[in-house]
Design a protein around this motif. Structure first.
Motif, mmCIF file in Angstrom:
data_model
loop_
_atom_site.group_PDB
_atom_site.id
_atom_site.type_symbol
_atom_site.label_atom_id
_atom_site.label_comp_id
_atom_site.label_asym_id
_atom_site.label_seq_id
_atom_site.Cartn_x
_atom_site.Cartn_y
_atom_site.Cartn_z
ATOM 1 N N VAL A 50 1.275 -5.864 -0.942
ATOM 2 C CA VAL A 50 0.066 -6.106 -1.735
ATOM 3 C C VAL A 50 0.476 -6.707 -3.080
ATOM 4 C CG1 VAL A 50 -2.000 -5.084 -2.747
ATOM 5 C CG2 VAL A 50 -1.119 -4.205 -0.566
ATOM 6 N N LEU A 51 0.028 -7.932 -3.321
ATOM 7 C CA LEU A 51 0.373 -8.657 -4.539
ATOM 8 C C LEU A 51 -0.545 -8.325 -5.704
ATOM 9 C CD1 LEU A 51 0.979 -12.131 -2.878
ATOM 10 C CD2 LEU A 51 2.726 -10.554 -3.758
ATOM 11 N N GLU A 52 -1.816 -8.092 -5.390
ATOM 12 C CA GLU A 52 -2.767 -7.745 -6.445
ATOM 13 C C GLU A 52 -4.000 -7.101 -5.845
ATOM 14 O OE1 GLU A 52 -4.969 -10.964 -8.464
ATOM 15 O OE2 GLU A 52 -3.956 -12.322 -7.090
ATOM 16 N N GLY A 53 -4.676 -6.308 -6.658
ATOM 17 C CA GLY A 53 -5.926 -5.690 -6.240
ATOM 18 C C GLY A 53 -5.740 -4.515 -5.293
ATOM 19 N N THR A 54 -6.834 -4.173 -4.629
ATOM 20 C CA THR A 54 -6.857 -3.099 -3.642
ATOM 21 C C THR A 54 -7.154 -3.718 -2.286
ATOM 22 O OG1 THR A 54 -7.674 -1.508 -5.267
ATOM 23 C CG2 THR A 54 -7.998 -0.957 -2.947
ATOM 24 N N VAL A 55 -6.303 -3.449 -1.307
ATOM 25 C CA VAL A 55 -6.484 -3.971 0.043
ATOM 26 C C VAL A 55 -6.566 -2.779 0.989
ATOM 27 C CG1 VAL A 55 -5.533 -5.441 1.861
ATOM 28 C CG2 VAL A 55 -5.176 -6.043 -0.543
ATOM 29 N N THR A 56 -7.555 -2.806 1.870
ATOM 30 C CA THR A 56 -7.733 -1.735 2.843
ATOM 31 C C THR A 56 -7.178 -2.215 4.186
ATOM 32 O OG1 THR A 56 -9.705 -0.988 1.684
ATOM 33 C CG2 THR A 56 -9.411 -0.202 3.933
ATOM 34 N N PHE A 57 -6.238 -1.447 4.726
ATOM 35 C CA PHE A 57 -5.583 -1.782 5.985
ATOM 36 C C PHE A 57 -6.027 -0.828 7.077
ATOM 37 C CE2 PHE A 57 -2.685 -3.656 2.961
ATOM 38 C CZ PHE A 57 -2.241 -4.800 3.608
ATOM 39 N N LEU A 58 -6.260 -1.374 8.264
ATOM 40 C CA LEU A 58 -6.441 -0.572 9.472
ATOM 41 C C LEU A 58 -5.095 -0.560 10.184
ATOM 42 C CD1 LEU A 58 -8.187 0.904 11.615
ATOM 43 C CD2 LEU A 58 -8.550 -1.346 12.663
ATOM 44 N N VAL A 59 -4.542 0.630 10.392
ATOM 45 C CA VAL A 59 -3.286 0.793 11.113
ATOM 46 C C VAL A 59 -3.563 1.787 12.231
ATOM 47 C CG1 VAL A 59 -0.858 1.426 10.983
ATOM 48 C CG2 VAL A 59 -1.962 0.358 9.001
ATOM 49 N N SER A 60 -3.586 1.301 13.458
ATOM 50 C CA SER A 60 -3.967 2.091 14.632
ATOM 51 C C SER A 60 -5.440 2.446 14.501
ATOM 52 C CB SER A 60 -3.063 3.305 14.785
ATOM 53 O OG SER A 60 -3.320 3.964 15.994
ATOM 54 N N ASP A 61 -5.765 3.700 14.218
ATOM 55 C CA ASP A 61 -7.174 4.087 14.053
ATOM 56 C C ASP A 61 -7.449 4.650 12.663
ATOM 57 O OD1 ASP A 61 -5.789 6.445 14.285
ATOM 58 O OD2 ASP A 61 -7.088 7.322 15.810
ATOM 59 N N ARG A 62 -6.585 4.345 11.712
ATOM 60 C CA ARG A 62 -6.683 4.909 10.357
ATOM 61 C C ARG A 62 -6.792 3.794 9.312
ATOM 62 N NH1 ARG A 62 -1.876 8.204 7.512
ATOM 63 N NH2 ARG A 62 -2.900 8.535 5.530
ATOM 64 N N TRP A 63 -7.792 3.917 8.425
ATOM 65 C CA TRP A 63 -7.945 2.978 7.318
ATOM 66 C C TRP A 63 -7.207 3.515 6.096
ATOM 67 C CZ3 TRP A 63 -9.790 -1.834 7.621
ATOM 68 C CH2 TRP A 63 -10.575 -2.167 8.723
ATOM 69 N N LEU A 64 -6.427 2.656 5.429
ATOM 70 C CA LEU A 64 -5.647 3.042 4.250
ATOM 71 C C LEU A 64 -5.985 2.118 3.088
ATOM 72 C CD1 LEU A 64 -2.196 3.118 6.073
ATOM 73 C CD2 LEU A 64 -3.583 5.116 5.501
ATOM 74 N N ASP A 65 -6.384 2.684 1.944
ATOM 75 C CA ASP A 65 -6.584 1.895 0.733
ATOM 76 C C ASP A 65 -5.246 1.786 0.022
ATOM 77 O OD1 ASP A 65 -9.343 1.472 1.027
ATOM 78 O OD2 ASP A 65 -9.796 3.422 0.153
ATOM 79 N N THR A 66 -4.820 0.558 -0.273
ATOM 80 C CA THR A 66 -3.531 0.343 -0.926
ATOM 81 C C THR A 66 -3.716 -0.440 -2.211
ATOM 82 O OG1 THR A 66 -3.102 -1.700 0.289
ATOM 83 C CG2 THR A 66 -2.340 0.355 1.307
ATOM 84 N N GLN A 67 -2.785 -0.287 -3.123
ATOM 85 C CA GLN A 67 -2.817 -0.955 -4.420
ATOM 86 C C GLN A 67 -1.652 -1.933 -4.543
ATOM 87 O OE1 GLN A 67 -5.269 -0.192 -6.741
ATOM 88 N NE2 GLN A 67 -6.139 1.111 -5.149
ATOM 89 N N LYS A 68 -1.681 -2.721 -5.595
ATOM 90 C CA LYS A 68 -0.597 -3.652 -5.908
ATOM 91 C C LYS A 68 0.749 -2.929 -5.804
ATOM 92 C CE LYS A 68 1.150 -6.563 -9.597
ATOM 93 N NZ LYS A 68 0.910 -7.104 -10.935
ATOM 94 N N GLY A 69 1.690 -3.548 -5.098
ATOM 95 C CA GLY A 69 3.019 -2.966 -4.941
ATOM 96 C C GLY A 69 3.207 -2.189 -3.640
ATOM 97 N N ALA A 70 2.122 -1.959 -2.907
ATOM 98 C CA ALA A 70 2.236 -1.219 -1.640
ATOM 99 C C ALA A 70 2.872 -2.112 -0.574
ATOM 100 C CB ALA A 70 0.864 -0.757 -1.168
ATOM 101 N N PHE A 71 3.646 -1.487 0.287
ATOM 102 C CA PHE A 71 4.316 -2.158 1.393
ATOM 103 C C PHE A 71 3.856 -1.497 2.679
ATOM 104 C CE2 PHE A 71 7.959 -2.381 4.294
ATOM 105 C CZ PHE A 71 8.168 -3.746 4.323
ATOM 106 N N ILE A 72 3.368 -2.302 3.642
ATOM 107 C CA ILE A 72 2.863 -1.783 4.908
ATOM 108 C C ILE A 72 3.703 -2.365 6.043
ATOM 109 C CG2 ILE A 72 0.864 -1.639 6.454
ATOM 110 C CD1 ILE A 72 0.355 -0.239 3.820
ATOM 111 N N PHE A 73 4.214 -1.507 6.906
ATOM 112 C CA PHE A 73 4.992 -1.912 8.080
ATOM 113 C C PHE A 73 4.148 -1.662 9.323
ATOM 114 C CE2 PHE A 73 7.634 -0.355 11.605
ATOM 115 C CZ PHE A 73 8.424 -1.469 11.832
ATOM 116 N N ILE A 74 3.957 -2.692 10.134
ATOM 117 C CA ILE A 74 3.190 -2.571 11.369
ATOM 118 C C ILE A 74 4.157 -2.738 12.544
ATOM 119 C CG2 ILE A 74 1.275 -3.437 12.741
ATOM 120 C CD1 ILE A 74 0.358 -2.421 10.013
ATOM 121 N N PRO A 75 4.405 -1.659 13.291
ATOM 122 C CA PRO A 75 5.311 -1.757 14.442
ATOM 123 C C PRO A 75 4.695 -2.563 15.584
ATOM 124 C CG PRO A 75 4.841 0.551 13.872
ATOM 125 C CD PRO A 75 3.936 -0.307 13.062
ATOM 126 N N PRO A 76 5.515 -2.993 16.531
ATOM 127 C CA PRO A 76 5.008 -3.752 17.675
ATOM 128 C C PRO A 76 3.919 -2.992 18.432
ATOM 129 C CG PRO A 76 7.406 -3.772 17.646
ATOM 130 C CD PRO A 76 6.967 -2.807 16.597
#
Length: 84
Positions: A13-39
């Motif tokens: 996340v470069l800036e702002g707040t981004v909401t990610f869906l990972v499997s069946d869970r929504w995550l609110d993330t902020q600048k600096g967050a790193f999200i890994f999505i497995p195969p």
């Protein structure tokens, strides 16, 4: 039998707040967050705020590029309502 490519996605996340869906869970993330999505994990992301947000997306492995024309066609037919 052909060897299957490992397909991994990374988001930073470069800036702002981004909401990610990972499997069946929504995550609110902020600048600096790193999200890994497995195969094989269902995922999506969106900016649910009224502020600018940005992510760096890295896709590793697999023939993803072959999907881009269809993805671009879909977005042309279904543009985001708030696109500039």
């Amino acid at each position: 039998m052909p060897k299957r490519a490992i397909e991994i996605e990374l988001f930073y996340v470069l800036e702002g707040t981004v909401t990610f869906l990972v499997s069946d869970r929504w995550l609110d993330t902020q600048k600096g967050a790193f999200i890994f999505i497995p195969p094989g994990v269902r995922h999506d992301f969106e900016n649910r705020s009224d502020q600018r947000a940005g992510v760096l997306n890295v896709y590793i492995g697999g023939p993803f590029e072959a999907n881009m024309p269809k993805i671009m066609e879909w977005f042309t037919e279904h543009p985001p309502e708030d696109a500039i």
